[in-house]
Design a protein around this motif. Structure first.
Motif, PDB file in Angstrom:
ATOM      1  N   TRP A 130       0.856  -1.185   0.000  1.00 47.79           N
ATOM      2  CA  TRP A 130       0.000   0.000   0.000  1.00 47.79           C
ATOM      3  C   TRP A 130       0.899   1.245   0.000  1.00 47.79           C
ATOM      4  O   TRP A 130       1.975   1.225   0.601  1.00 47.79           O
ATOM      5  N   ARG A 131       0.453   2.300  -0.638  1.00 41.79           N
ATOM      6  CA  ARG A 131       1.134   3.601  -0.507  1.00 41.79           C
ATOM      7  C   ARG A 131       0.326   4.441   0.478  1.00 41.79           C
ATOM      8  O   ARG A 131      -0.716   5.003   0.136  1.00 41.79           O
ATOM      9  N   ILE A 132       0.822   4.519   1.703  1.00 43.27           N
ATOM     10  CA  ILE A 132       0.117   5.249   2.757  1.00 43.27           C
ATOM     11  C   ILE A 132       1.009   6.297   3.428  1.00 43.27           C
ATOM     12  O   ILE A 132       0.587   6.961   4.371  1.00 43.27           O
ATOM     13  N   ASP A 133       2.240   6.439   2.945  1.00 43.19           N
ATOM     14  CA  ASP A 133       3.189   7.422   3.482  1.00 43.19           C
ATOM     15  C   ASP A 133       3.404   8.499   2.426  1.00 43.19           C
ATOM     16  O   ASP A 133       3.695   8.195   1.264  1.00 43.19           O
ATOM     17  N   TYR A 134       3.298   9.752   2.823  1.00 46.19           N
ATOM     18  CA  TYR A 134       3.189  10.841   1.853  1.00 46.19           C
ATOM     19  C   TYR A 134       4.052  12.036   2.226  1.00 46.19           C
ATOM     20  O   TYR A 134       4.351  12.274   3.401  1.00 46.19           O
ATOM     21  N   PHE A 135       4.380  12.827   1.203  1.00 49.09           N
ATOM     22  CA  PHE A 135       4.765  14.219   1.351  1.00 49.09           C
ATOM     23  C   PHE A 135       3.732  15.058   0.609  1.00 49.09           C
ATOM     24  O   PHE A 135       3.512  14.871  -0.590  1.00 49.09           O
ATOM     25  N   LEU A 136       3.091  15.956   1.316  1.00 50.48           N
ATOM     26  CA  LEU A 136       2.181  16.922   0.735  1.00 50.48           C
ATOM     27  C   LEU A 136       2.768  18.317   0.937  1.00 50.48           C
ATOM     28  O   LEU A 136       3.433  18.573   1.953  1.00 50.48           O
ATOM     29  N   VAL A 137       2.540  19.194  -0.006  1.00 51.99           N
ATOM     30  CA  VAL A 137       2.963  20.589   0.157  1.00 51.99           C
ATOM     31  C   VAL A 137       1.838  21.507  -0.258  1.00 51.99           C
ATOM     32  O   VAL A 137       0.957  21.138  -1.050  1.00 51.99           O
ATOM     33  N   GLY A 138       1.867  22.728   0.260  1.00 52.19           N
ATOM     34  CA  GLY A 138       0.914  23.727  -0.176  1.00 52.19           C
ATOM     35  C   GLY A 138       1.068  24.015  -1.657  1.00 52.19           C
ATOM     36  O   GLY A 138       2.185  23.968  -2.205  1.00 52.19           O
ATOM     37  N   ASN A 139      -0.045  24.296  -2.324  1.00 51.71           N
ATOM     38  CA  ASN A 139      -0.025  24.529  -3.765  1.00 51.71           C
ATOM     39  C   ASN A 139       0.979  25.599  -4.187  1.00 51.71           C
ATOM     40  O   ASN A 139       1.524  25.547  -5.299  1.00 51.71           O
ATOM     41  N   GLN A 140       1.247  26.552  -3.287  1.00 51.24           N
ATOM     42  CA  GLN A 140       2.139  27.647  -3.655  1.00 51.24           C
ATOM     43  C   GLN A 140       3.594  27.184  -3.826  1.00 51.24           C
ATOM     44  O   GLN A 140       4.427  27.921  -4.346  1.00 51.24           O
ATOM     45  N   LEU A 141       3.894  25.943  -3.432  1.00 51.55           N
ATOM     46  CA  LEU A 141       5.250  25.403  -3.602  1.00 51.55           C
ATOM     47  C   LEU A 141       5.402  24.549  -4.856  1.00 51.55           C
ATOM     48  O   LEU A 141       6.453  23.950  -5.069  1.00 51.55           O
ATOM     49  N   ALA A 142       4.397  24.494  -5.700  1.00 49.16           N
ATOM     50  CA  ALA A 142       4.436  23.611  -6.877  1.00 49.16           C
ATOM     51  C   ALA A 142       5.671  23.844  -7.730  1.00 49.16           C
ATOM     52  O   ALA A 142       6.336  22.892  -8.176  1.00 49.16           O
ATOM     53  N   GLU A 143       6.018  25.097  -7.964  1.00 46.48           N
ATOM     54  CA  GLU A 143       7.158  25.401  -8.828  1.00 46.48           C
ATOM     55  C   GLU A 143       8.491  25.104  -8.159  1.00 46.48           C
ATOM     56  O   GLU A 143       9.530  25.099  -8.835  1.00 46.48           O
ATOM     57  N   ASP A 144       8.478  24.863  -6.870  1.00 51.26           N
ATOM     58  CA  ASP A 144       9.718  24.572  -6.139  1.00 51.26           C
ATOM     59  C   ASP A 144      10.008  23.078  -6.053  1.00 51.26           C
ATOM     60  O   ASP A 144      11.078  22.686  -5.585  1.00 51.26           O
ATOM     61  N   LEU A 145       9.080  22.235  -6.484  1.00 49.75           N
ATOM     62  CA  LEU A 145       9.262  20.790  -6.375  1.00 49.75           C
ATOM     63  C   LEU A 145      10.289  20.297  -7.387  1.00 49.75           C
ATOM     64  O   LEU A 145      10.230  20.645  -8.566  1.00 49.75           O
ATOM     65  N   LEU A 146      11.216  19.459  -6.917  1.00 45.84           N
ATOM     66  CA  LEU A 146      12.247  18.894  -7.790  1.00 45.84           C
ATOM     67  C   LEU A 146      12.030  17.407  -8.050  1.00 45.84           C
ATOM     68  O   LEU A 146      12.159  16.943  -9.171  1.00 45.84           O
ATOM     69  N   ASP A 147      11.703  16.641  -7.009  1.00 45.12           N
ATOM     70  CA  ASP A 147      11.495  15.202  -7.180  1.00 45.12           C
ATOM     71  C   ASP A 147      10.909  14.615  -5.903  1.00 45.12           C
ATOM     72  O   ASP A 147      11.029  15.186  -4.821  1.00 45.12           O
ATOM     73  N   ALA A 148      10.272  13.467  -6.057  1.00 44.89           N
ATOM     74  CA  ALA A 148       9.771  12.680  -4.932  1.00 44.89           C
ATOM     75  C   ALA A 148      10.205  11.243  -5.151  1.00 44.89           C
ATOM     76  O   ALA A 148      10.191  10.758  -6.287  1.00 44.89           O
ATOM     77  N   LYS A 149      10.596  10.569  -4.074  1.00 42.45           N
ATOM     78  CA  LYS A 149      11.119   9.214  -4.195  1.00 42.45           C
ATOM     79  C   LYS A 149      10.517   8.317  -3.125  1.00 42.45           C
ATOM     80  O   LYS A 149      10.119   8.776  -2.051  1.00 42.45           O
ATOM     81  N   ILE A 150      10.493   7.022  -3.438  1.00 46.65           N
ATOM     82  CA  ILE A 150      10.117   5.990  -2.473  1.00 46.65           C
ATOM     83  C   ILE A 150      11.306   5.036  -2.358  1.00 46.65           C
ATOM     84  O   ILE A 150      11.735   4.453  -3.351  1.00 46.65           O
ATOM     85  N   HIS A 151      11.845   4.893  -1.156  1.00 48.90           N
ATOM     86  CA  HIS A 151      13.016   4.044  -0.929  1.00 48.90           C
ATOM     87  C   HIS A 151      12.561   2.626  -0.577  1.00 48.90           C
ATOM     88  O   HIS A 151      12.751   2.141   0.546  1.00 48.90           O
ATOM     89  N   ALA A 152      11.976   1.955  -1.567  1.00 45.39           N
ATOM     90  CA  ALA A 152      11.355   0.661  -1.321  1.00 45.39           C
ATOM     91  C   ALA A 152      12.350  -0.419  -0.910  1.00 45.39           C
ATOM     92  O   ALA A 152      11.965  -1.417  -0.299  1.00 45.39           O
ATOM     93  N   ASN A 153      13.611  -0.240  -1.228  1.00 46.27           N
ATOM     94  CA  ASN A 153      14.612  -1.249  -0.897  1.00 46.27           C
ATOM     95  C   ASN A 153      15.335  -0.963   0.414  1.00 46.27           C
ATOM     96  O   ASN A 153      16.330  -1.618   0.724  1.00 46.27           O
ATOM     97  N   THR A 154      14.837   0.008   1.170  1.00 48.95           N
ATOM     98  CA  THR A 154      15.380   0.285   2.498  1.00 48.95           C
ATOM     99  C   THR A 154      14.523  -0.416   3.540  1.00 48.95           C
ATOM    100  O   THR A 154      13.322  -0.155   3.657  1.00 48.95           O
ATOM    101  N   TYR A 155      15.148  -1.315   4.296  1.00 51.20           N
ATOM    102  CA  TYR A 155      14.428  -2.126   5.274  1.00 51.20           C
ATOM    103  C   TYR A 155      14.667  -1.585   6.689  1.00 51.20           C
ATOM    104  O   TYR A 155      15.332  -0.578   6.875  1.00 51.20           O
ATOM    105  N   GLY A 156      14.089  -2.258   7.669  1.00 50.91           N
ATOM    106  CA  GLY A 156      14.182  -1.824   9.054  1.00 50.91           C
ATOM    107  C   GLY A 156      12.823  -1.623   9.694  1.00 50.91           C
ATOM    108  O   GLY A 156      12.701  -1.512  10.909  1.00 50.91           O
TER     109      GLY A 156
END
Length: 253
Positions: free
Chosen positions: A214-240
């Protein structure tokens, strides 16, 4: 560039024994946010040179809890989501800066039998009001385990899970209302059609290996930051943990 990490560690003491510090140092984040720390003050000492540490502990031992480790000293630190809803479970930390807020949140689970769904819905309403107030003042960078899969793309077996905790109509509706209140789901901003990107898997044997998640972990930002977004990642191979870390990169102008 500002790099942010969010991770439900499902017990920070256990996660430290499974490589937490290796990942923490390798990723070198400006903000490293935790949910479900599951400890009380004084039960762990983490040596994190160059980082300020902020913790919010639940009253109940070994339960819930959040933390933020950051390189940047905040103007203020707030626990909870305001006076309207007392937070005895250590679920929210807000850091204020000159031009933005950073919020980590561990949203209550509705429980398998949905007995906590009414509390969850009240939480959603109060959290949305709280985040909206902040976002009117300064842009918000908001992350955490929100315990909801927003769309069919966010859960492997969507038809089989309709109505289950985390995929009820009510929970999905309130997530949609949060987006409509002025927030961006940053992973979907970059990867709108990806349907195999998950952040949580059951501990049942073979489930994570087969990516039944399931994808239940998020980063949300205010709409005013849309132009500042560079990338979003999911570190699926990081365990613990049964969750993996998620990442946001942005360039604040």
């Amino acid at each position: 560039m500002i790099k942010c990490i969010s991770w439900n560690v499902n017990g920070i003491r256990a996660c430290v024994k499974k490589g937490f510090l290796d990942f923490f140092h390798s990723v070198d984040a400006d903000f490293f946010c935790l949910q479900e720390t599951k400890l009380q003050e004084g039960q762990i000492e983490l040596e994190l040179p160059g980082y300020y540490q902020f913790w919010n502990y639940a009253e109940r031992k070994g339960y819930s809890g959040t933390a933020i480790f950051t390189k940047h000293k905040p103007l203020s630190v707030v626990h909870g989501i305001g006076e309207e809803m007392e937070d005895l479970e250590g679920r929210v930390i807000t850091l204020e800066y000159d031009h933005y807020y950073v919020v980590t949140m561990y949203t209550p689970n509705s429980k398998r039998d949905l007995t906590r769904l009414p509390y969850r819905i009240l939480w959603e309403k109060q959290a949305r009001a709280y985040l909206s107030r902040l976002n009117q003042d300064k842009p918000v960078i908001f992350c955490g385990d929100l315990n909801v899969a927003h769309t069919e793309k966010d859960v492997k077996n969507d038809r089989a899970n309709i109505g289950n905790a985390g995929f009820t109509d009510e929970e999905r509706h309130h997530f949609e209302e949060l987006l409509q209140a002025g927030f961006i789901d940053t992973y979907r901003y970059f990867y709108s059609e990806e349907d195999e990107a998950f952040t949580w898997w059951s501990y049942m044997p073979g489930v994570r290996d087969r990516n039944i998640g399931w994808r239940i972990d998020y980063f949300l930002v205010g709409n005013q930051l849309a132009e500042d977004l560079l990338d979003a990642k999911i570190h699926a191979n990081t365990y613990g943990s049964d969750h993996c870390p998620v990442e946001l990169q942005l360039q604040l102008k």
